[in-house]
Scaffold this motif. Structure first.
Motif, PDB file in Angstrom:
ATOM      1  N   THR A   3     -53.081 -60.525 -38.361  1.00  0.00           N
ATOM      2  CA  THR A   3     -51.779 -60.724 -37.740  1.00  0.00           C
ATOM      3  C   THR A   3     -51.302 -62.146 -37.958  1.00  0.00           C
ATOM      4  N   GLU A  20     -48.312 -57.716 -39.249  1.00  0.00           N
ATOM      5  CA  GLU A  20     -49.665 -57.263 -38.915  1.00  0.00           C
ATOM      6  C   GLU A  20     -50.124 -56.208 -39.916  1.00  0.00           C
ATOM      7  N   VAL A  21     -51.350 -56.351 -40.407  1.00  0.00           N
ATOM      8  CA  VAL A  21     -51.970 -55.368 -41.289  1.00  0.00           C
ATOM      9  C   VAL A  21     -53.029 -54.649 -40.475  1.00  0.00           C
ATOM     10  N   TYR A  23     -55.547 -50.774 -40.188  1.00  0.00           N
ATOM     11  CA  TYR A  23     -56.063 -49.530 -40.759  1.00  0.00           C
ATOM     12  C   TYR A  23     -55.664 -48.400 -39.822  1.00  0.00           C
ATOM     13  N   TYR A  29     -53.500 -47.996 -44.910  1.00  0.00           N
ATOM     14  CA  TYR A  29     -53.265 -49.283 -44.263  1.00  0.00           C
ATOM     15  C   TYR A  29     -51.783 -49.390 -43.950  1.00  0.00           C
ATOM     16  N   SER A  30     -51.482 -49.924 -42.802  1.00  0.00           N
ATOM     17  CA  SER A  30     -50.085 -50.080 -42.422  1.00  0.00           C
ATOM     18  C   SER A  30     -49.782 -51.556 -42.197  1.00  0.00           C
ATOM     19  N   VAL A  31     -48.559 -51.925 -42.538  1.00  0.00           N
ATOM     20  CA  VAL A  31     -48.068 -53.270 -42.290  1.00  0.00           C
ATOM     21  C   VAL A  31     -46.905 -53.117 -41.318  1.00  0.00           C
ATOM     22  N   LEU A  52     -55.943 -51.674 -49.187  1.00  0.00           N
ATOM     23  CA  LEU A  52     -55.860 -52.930 -48.443  1.00  0.00           C
ATOM     24  C   LEU A  52     -55.232 -54.045 -49.275  1.00  0.00           C
ATOM     25  N   ALA A  55     -51.460 -53.813 -49.176  1.00  0.00           N
ATOM     26  CA  ALA A  55     -50.972 -54.121 -47.825  1.00  0.00           C
ATOM     27  C   ALA A  55     -51.002 -55.627 -47.569  1.00  0.00           C
ATOM     28  N   CYS A  56     -52.084 -56.291 -47.964  1.00  0.00           N
ATOM     29  CA  CYS A  56     -52.190 -57.740 -47.755  1.00  0.00           C
ATOM     30  C   CYS A  56     -51.196 -58.509 -48.618  1.00  0.00           C
ATOM     31  N   ALA A  59     -47.844 -58.141 -46.876  1.00  0.00           N
ATOM     32  CA  ALA A  59     -47.799 -58.963 -45.666  1.00  0.00           C
ATOM     33  C   ALA A  59     -47.620 -60.432 -46.011  1.00  0.00           C
TER      34      ALA A  59
END
Length: 78
Positions: A3, A20-21, A23, A29-31, A52, A55-56, A59
């Motif tokens: 986060t 925020e990332v 699982y 994975y959600s952002v 992941l 997603a990262c 983010a």
């Protein structure tokens, strides 16, 4: 869960921006991005990714964009 919490004070209006990332239960994975006036409910947007890494990267891209708009990192939680 990762986060980023950022804040901005401009023209006597304090605002927040959170990225925020996480699982989720479906193996994705959600952002979550949330923004608005500090101390009140804001708007949010949820985007799903299959891995992941993507997603990262998303983010981090949104965090950098917020920093260009004047937000300052207040805290990071891993």
């Amino acid at each position: 869960m990762l986060t980023f919490l950022m804040t901005r004070t401009a023209e006597s209006r304090a605002r927040f921006y959170r990225v925020e990332v996480a699982y989720n239960l479906f193996g994705e994975y959600s952002v979550v991005r949330e923004w608005g006036p500090k101390g009140r409910g804001g708007q949010h947007l949820l985007v799903w990714f299959s891995n992941l890494r993507d997603a990262c990267m998303a983010a981090e891209r949104w965090r950098k964009r917020a920093m260009r708009r004047g937000y300052v990192t207040e805290g990071t939680t891993v």
